[in-house]
Design a protein around this motif. Structure first.
Motif, short mmCIF file in Angstrom:
data_model
loop_
_atom_site.label_atom_id
_atom_site.label_comp_id
_atom_site.label_asym_id
_atom_site.label_seq_id
_atom_site.Cartn_x
_atom_site.Cartn_y
_atom_site.Cartn_z
N LYS A 34 -64.04 -47.30 18.39
CA LYS A 34 -63.90 -47.72 19.78
C LYS A 34 -64.49 -46.72 20.77
O LYS A 34 -64.77 -47.09 21.92
CB LYS A 34 -62.42 -47.94 20.11
N SER A 35 -64.68 -45.47 20.36
CA SER A 35 -65.20 -44.44 21.26
C SER A 35 -66.73 -44.39 21.19
O SER A 35 -67.36 -45.11 20.42
CB SER A 35 -64.61 -43.08 20.92
N GLN A 36 -67.31 -43.48 21.97
CA GLN A 36 -68.76 -43.35 22.00
C GLN A 36 -69.29 -42.42 20.92
O GLN A 36 -70.49 -42.20 20.82
CB GLN A 36 -69.22 -42.86 23.37
N ASN A 112 -68.35 -47.82 20.39
CA ASN A 112 -67.88 -48.52 21.59
C ASN A 112 -67.43 -49.94 21.27
O ASN A 112 -67.60 -50.86 22.08
CB ASN A 112 -68.99 -48.55 22.66
#
Length: 330
Positions: A34-36, A112
């Motif tokens: 979910k993060s970059q 992401n």
């Protein structure tokens, strides 16, 4: 056996190590993060000319498996010994996040993308994320257990009573971390770390310049679970101002060039699982992560090494399950 499609939700250490091992076993692996960036709580932030770790401060080695990995990392210059003799504290030379990225090089990752739903068909598991849909023969979820449980509950999956009982056992403590760029050069503790004789509310104080990962004086200020719980719902600027007040109280007057606040909702498990992974009863879906410890783990705490070992063990379990499933249908 033809390699199977395996989706891994979460690109922290457990997910990276599981993916690497499953890939080596011939499976088609994909991480959904979910993060970059991958890394999870192996987190590093660049601030002007400075670099600060604001998740795991260091890691120790108690198992032969991680020791072999660390010997390779030392040869490659990815890590170095910081301090300690019986159980040396190791740090990544360019920040913890860069270490995870190096370990995970070559593993397909969807960044992401937050998985919001899982659907089970007769033979497959289908994930729905922000802009990505994946279809897999097996799934591994390495997100913190409360987040994983929430996802599973909201999905079209059959959860038995045992699944519910096991998944709601563990809760986590939050932690705030303040990042402060300081004009003056400072000496913190003996090696750049202080975790005793701190003002109330402060857990530990790290000078990333003394840790030799930052060109500037960049402090990582870790707050206690009690402070973090008390302040978690307050406005960020108000919380950051209080962390700064406590820092000035601890150090005396210093010139703060910049400041940031990081909040970890799931920083440390209040209790741990005494098994390196869990499997849902009705689906080829496993959970793993730093809160899943082997039964003889001497530390008894969530940490970098527990995430690594959990990832290795769950990869073995998934590969064995898939091979046995193929054999049974032949």
């Amino acid at each position: 056996m033809t390699g199977k499609r395996i989706g891994i939700i979460g690109g922290g250490l457990a997910g990276i190590f599981a993916a690497r091992q499953l890939q080596a076993a011939g499976h088609a692996v994909e991480i959904i993060e979910k993060s970059q960036s991958v890394g999870g709580r192996m987190a590093t932030r660049r601030i002007d000319q400075g670099t600060a770790d604001h998740g795991a401060v260091f890691f120790t080695v108690r198992t032969e498996e991680l020791e072999r990995e660390v010997d390779e990392w030392l040869e490659k210059g990815w890590v170095r010994k910081w301090f300690g003799t019986d159980f040396p504290r190791y740090v990544a030379t360019n920040g913890m996040n860069q270490l995870v990225q190096a370990i995970g090089r070559g593993i397909p990752v969807q960044l992401n993308e937050q998985v919001t739903h899982i659907t089970a068909t007769e033979d497959e598991l289908v994930t729905q994320a922000t802009d990505h849909q994946g279809t897999y023969d097996a799934l591994l979820v390495t997100a913190p257990v409360p987040q994983a449980y929430e996802l599973l509950q909201s999905s079209d999956l059959a959860l038995g009573d045992d699944d519910h009982e096991q998944l709601r056992q563990v809760t986590f403590e939050p932690t705030f971390v303040g990042l402060f760029e300081i004009k003056e050069r400072l000496t913190i503790g003996e090696v750049g770390l202080q975790d005793e004789q701190l003002v109330d509310g402060m857990l530990k104080l790290v000078n990333n310049a003394e840790k030799q990962i930052s060109k500037t004086t960049l402090l990582s200020v870790y707050m206690t679970a009690r402070f973090s719980e008390d302040w978690y719902e307050r406005p960020e600027e108000e919380t950051l101002a209080e962390v700064e007040r406590l820092l000035q109280l601890q150090l005396g007057p210093v010139t703060i060039v910049s400041r940031q606040l990081k909040r970890w909702r799931y920083a440390q498990a209040r209790a741990v699982y005494r098994t390196p992974h869990l499997k849902l009863a009705a689906h080829p879906l496993w959970l793993a992560g730093d809160a899943f410890l082997e039964a003889d783990d001497a530390s008894g705490r969530t940490r970098v090494e527990s995430a690594v070992i959990s990832g290795l063990r769950v990869a073995e379990a998934i590969d064995t399950h898939l091979r046995q499933t193929v054999t049974a249908t032949e």
